[in-house]
Design a protein around this motif. Structure first.
Motif, PDB file in Angstrom:
ATOM      1  N   SER A   1      15.588  97.045  24.540  1.00 30.56           N
ATOM      2  CA  SER A   1      15.384  95.598  24.642  1.00 30.56           C
ATOM      3  C   SER A   1      16.697  94.832  24.509  1.00 30.56           C
ATOM      4  O   SER A   1      17.667  95.326  23.910  1.00 30.56           O
ATOM      5  N   VAL A   2      16.710  93.619  25.048  1.00 25.39           N
ATOM      6  CA  VAL A   2      17.884  92.743  24.949  1.00 25.39           C
ATOM      7  C   VAL A   2      18.179  92.453  23.481  1.00 25.39           C
ATOM      8  O   VAL A   2      19.347  92.450  23.060  1.00 25.39           O
ATOM      9  N   PHE A   3      17.142  92.242  22.693  1.00 32.81           N
ATOM     10  CA  PHE A   3      17.317  91.980  21.266  1.00 32.81           C
ATOM     11  C   PHE A   3      18.040  93.149  20.592  1.00 32.81           C
ATOM     12  O   PHE A   3      18.966  92.947  19.804  1.00 32.81           O
ATOM     13  N   THR A   4      17.630  94.371  20.919  1.00 32.13           N
ATOM     14  CA  THR A   4      18.264  95.554  20.328  1.00 32.13           C
ATOM     15  C   THR A   4      19.715  95.668  20.762  1.00 32.13           C
ATOM     16  O   THR A   4      20.592  95.977  19.949  1.00 32.13           O
ATOM     17  N   ILE A   5      19.983  95.409  22.033  1.00 34.53           N
ATOM     18  CA  ILE A   5      21.369  95.456  22.529  1.00 34.53           C
ATOM     19  C   ILE A   5      22.228  94.443  21.785  1.00 34.53           C
ATOM     20  O   ILE A   5      23.333  94.754  21.346  1.00 34.53           O
ATOM     21  N   SER A   6      21.715  93.257  21.633  1.00 32.67           N
ATOM     22  CA  SER A   6      22.437  92.218  20.904  1.00 32.67           C
ATOM     23  C   SER A   6      22.693  92.649  19.463  1.00 32.67           C
ATOM     24  O   SER A   6      23.798  92.475  18.936  1.00 32.67           O
TER      25      SER A   6
END
Length: 112
Positions: free
Chosen positions: A40-45
């Protein structure tokens, strides 16, 4: 750089920073990396900001970025130097018992 003097949090920040650098070099947005990696984008961030993550997530991101080679040294098989191998073989040689000449059978006596 001596990683052993760094805290785990500091190492995670460096990993996150490196992953962000690799993503930017590939000219990818976080959303594109998310699609390519299944993360997820959240995890990447979170990873890019040095937050704790799983090794699986790092593997997924490195695979999507084309940099699984970062793990090469982890999977290299150890090699032994020729000198160390020779010493090992010398120490492991089995002693072979040699029969004395008196126990040898005379070929002429055994033939008719």
């Amino acid at each position: 750089m001596d990683l052993y003097v760094q805290t785990n949090d500091a190492i995670m920040r460096q990993i996150g920073s490196k992953l962000k650098e690799l993503r930017i070099e590939k000219n990818m947005k976080q959303a594109e990396l998310a699609d390519a990696s299944g993360v997820s984008v959240f995890t990447i961030s979170s990873v890019e900001n040095g937050k704790t993550t799983s090794l699986l997530t790092i593997v997924q991101l490195l695979r999507a970025l084309g940099h699984l080679d970062y793990f090469d040294s982890f999977f290299q098989e150890e090699t032994i130097s020729p000198i160390a191998y020779a010493k090992l073989m010398k120490n492991n040689k089995k002693k072979i018992r040699v029969k004395s000449s008196s126990t040898e059978v005379n070929k002429n006596d055994s033939e008719w």
